[in-house]
Design an enzyme around this catalytic site. Structure first.
Site, PDB file in Angstrom:
ATOM      1  N   ILE A  13       0.816  -1.213   0.000  1.00 43.68           N
ATOM      2  CA  ILE A  13       0.000   0.000   0.000  1.00 43.68           C
ATOM      3  C   ILE A  13       0.850   1.263   0.000  1.00 43.68           C
ATOM      4  CG2 ILE A  13      -1.777   1.279   1.275  1.00 43.68           C
ATOM      5  CD1 ILE A  13      -2.762  -1.422   0.243  1.00 43.68           C
ATOM      6  N   ARG A  36      -4.856  -9.340   6.697  1.00 39.93           N
ATOM      7  CA  ARG A  36      -4.016  -8.813   7.772  1.00 39.93           C
ATOM      8  C   ARG A  36      -3.370  -7.527   7.280  1.00 39.93           C
ATOM      9  NH1 ARG A  36      -6.698 -11.727  10.652  1.00 39.93           N
ATOM     10  NH2 ARG A  36      -5.968 -13.710  11.476  1.00 39.93           N
ATOM     11  N   ARG A  63       5.639  13.853  20.157  1.00 42.65           N
ATOM     12  CA  ARG A  63       5.293  12.661  19.389  1.00 42.65           C
ATOM     13  C   ARG A  63       3.988  12.919  18.640  1.00 42.65           C
ATOM     14  NH1 ARG A  63       9.630   9.841  18.294  1.00 42.65           N
ATOM     15  NH2 ARG A  63      10.613   8.868  20.112  1.00 42.65           N
ATOM     16  N   GLU A 118       8.082  -4.332  14.051  1.00 47.82           N
ATOM     17  CA  GLU A 118       9.143  -3.550  14.698  1.00 47.82           C
ATOM     18  C   GLU A 118       9.680  -4.277  15.934  1.00 47.82           C
ATOM     19  OE1 GLU A 118      10.088   0.865  16.544  1.00 47.82           O
ATOM     20  OE2 GLU A 118       8.075   0.046  16.757  1.00 47.82           O
ATOM     21  N   GLU A 139      17.503  16.361  10.935  1.00 44.36           N
ATOM     22  CA  GLU A 139      17.006  17.706  10.626  1.00 44.36           C
ATOM     23  C   GLU A 139      15.576  17.953  11.111  1.00 44.36           C
ATOM     24  OE1 GLU A 139      15.690  16.777   6.033  1.00 44.36           O
ATOM     25  OE2 GLU A 139      17.773  17.288   6.477  1.00 44.36           O
TER      26      GLU A 139
END
Length: 180
Positions: A13, A36, A63, A118, A139
């Protein structure tokens, strides 16, 4: 019972700087089909760093997915071809201005195995040296360096200023090891 789900088809995707998103059609153990939604991530490191006066080195940063600022242990994404230990040292230097000659591997864990691959590798050091010249942050990265006691860290958990799994793990790890 065999719980394995066999991938029949993958639909890619999105592919970005940090993640890739795909939807897999899978054959379930009972013979039925399902979908999934998966996030592919290169992995990350986190560093539990203690100063010589038993303070935990932390960074405060905004965040965007949470729309809030958190206090966290230093951490960062693995770069392609880079070992977790090299990433940990690089992130420690960039985010905190400290370096070390001694990083001890503690553990690794998956952050959200229901939808993402992850993995975070966690390292520990209590042998910090301040760099003569601070390294450049990415940056688009803005952090504030903090050093806090474990008691203060526990208060920040209660106030939800510390509200991420790797940092809560780090504090519990230090407590279990007898740090005060």
């Amino acid at each position: 019972m065999n719980f394995e789900e066999k991938t029949v088809k993958t639909n890619h995707i999105f592919s970005g700087k940090i993640i890739q998103l795909q939807v897999d059609d899978v054959l379930l153990p009972n013979g039925e089909m399902s979908k999934r939604e998966l996030i592919k991530h290169p992995g990350a490191v986190a560093i539990i760093a203690m100063t010589e006066n038993n303070k935990l080195v932390m960074v405060k940063q905004y965040r965007k997915p949470l729309e809030k600022t958190l206090v966290e242990i230093p951490a960062g994404k693995l770069e392609e071809g880079e070992s977790p230990e090299i990433t940990a040292l690089r992130e420690l230097e960039e985010e905190t201005g400290y370096t070390t000659n001694h990083l001890q591997y503690i553990t690794s864990f998956y952050t959200s195995p229901g939808f993402a691959d992850e993995i975070i590798y966690v390292y520990f050091t209590d042998e910090l040296t301040l760099l003569e010249e601070k390294k450049q942050l990415d940056e688009d990265e803005f952090v504030e360096l903090m050093t806090i006691s474990l008691d203060d860290a526990e208060e920040l958990i209660q106030s939800q200023d510390i509200h991420d799994a790797k940092t809560v793990f780090a504090i519990q790890y230090l407590k279990a090891k007898g740090w005060k």
